[in-house]
Scaffold this motif. Structure first.
Motif: not given
Length: 168
Positions: A119-148
């Motif tokens: 359970x301790x290993x799984x908890x740490x894996x979940x925490x790491x996965x959450x942090x990695x997911x959070x880091x991937x969300x730091x990339x900004x992608x245009x939601x639709x066509x337009x001028x920035x």
């Protein structure tokens, strides 16, 4: 991307600084390695304990058989010898019964230990996965066509927007 640039939906716009999250990811990876090491160590310890307990039980079965043979062969011996062999046989039987009970208890203990470290290993894996997911969300992608278009909030931070539709 510079302000005023025309962007397409899904196009890369920018990336926020992930260094604070990356340091947390590295710490979580180290913690995960430590938990995995504890898991392996506990697995080895419990395996060794169970193997020892099983071997002890097997040895006590042989001892019981030996004591039973001695008791059975003492049929024509004096009563004191017969009584002593009966006592030794009963002691061996009791020792085997206790070893069997101890084996069951050790098995339950070791299963519980393995669940805890798992359970301790799984908890740490979940925490790491959450942090990695959070880091991937730091990339900004245009939601639709337009001028920035960048504009500042009241607190001075920069936001991005689109001429067609505002987005954050």
């Amino acid at each position: 991307i510079d302000e005023g640039t025309v962007v397409r939906k899904g196009q890369y716009v920018g990336r926020l600084d992930v260094s604070p999250v990356m340091s947390k990811i590295q710490a979580a990876q180290i913690e995960l390695q430590q938990e995995q090491s504890k898991f392996t160590q506990t697995q080895l310890d419990t395996t060794l304990q169970m193997k020892t307990a099983i071997n002890d039980t097997i040895n006590l079965r042989y001892t019981l058989k030996q004591k039973k043979n001695e008791f059975d062969q003492s049929e024509f011996e004096p009563p004191a010898v017969q009584d002593q062999n009966r006592i030794e046989f009963e002691k061996a039987q009791r020792a085997l019964d206790q070893a069997k009970e101890n084996l069951l208890i050790k098995k339950k203990q070791n299963v519980a230990k393995m669940r805890d470290v798992g359970a301790a290993v799984r908890k740490q894996e979940i925490e790491l996965e959450g942090l990695q997911k959070l880091a991937s969300e730091f990339t900004i992608i245009a939601p639709e066509d337009g001028m920035l278009i960048y504009h500042k909030n009241w607190n001075g931070s920069v936001k991005t927007g689109s001429q067609i539709r505002s987005w954050d």
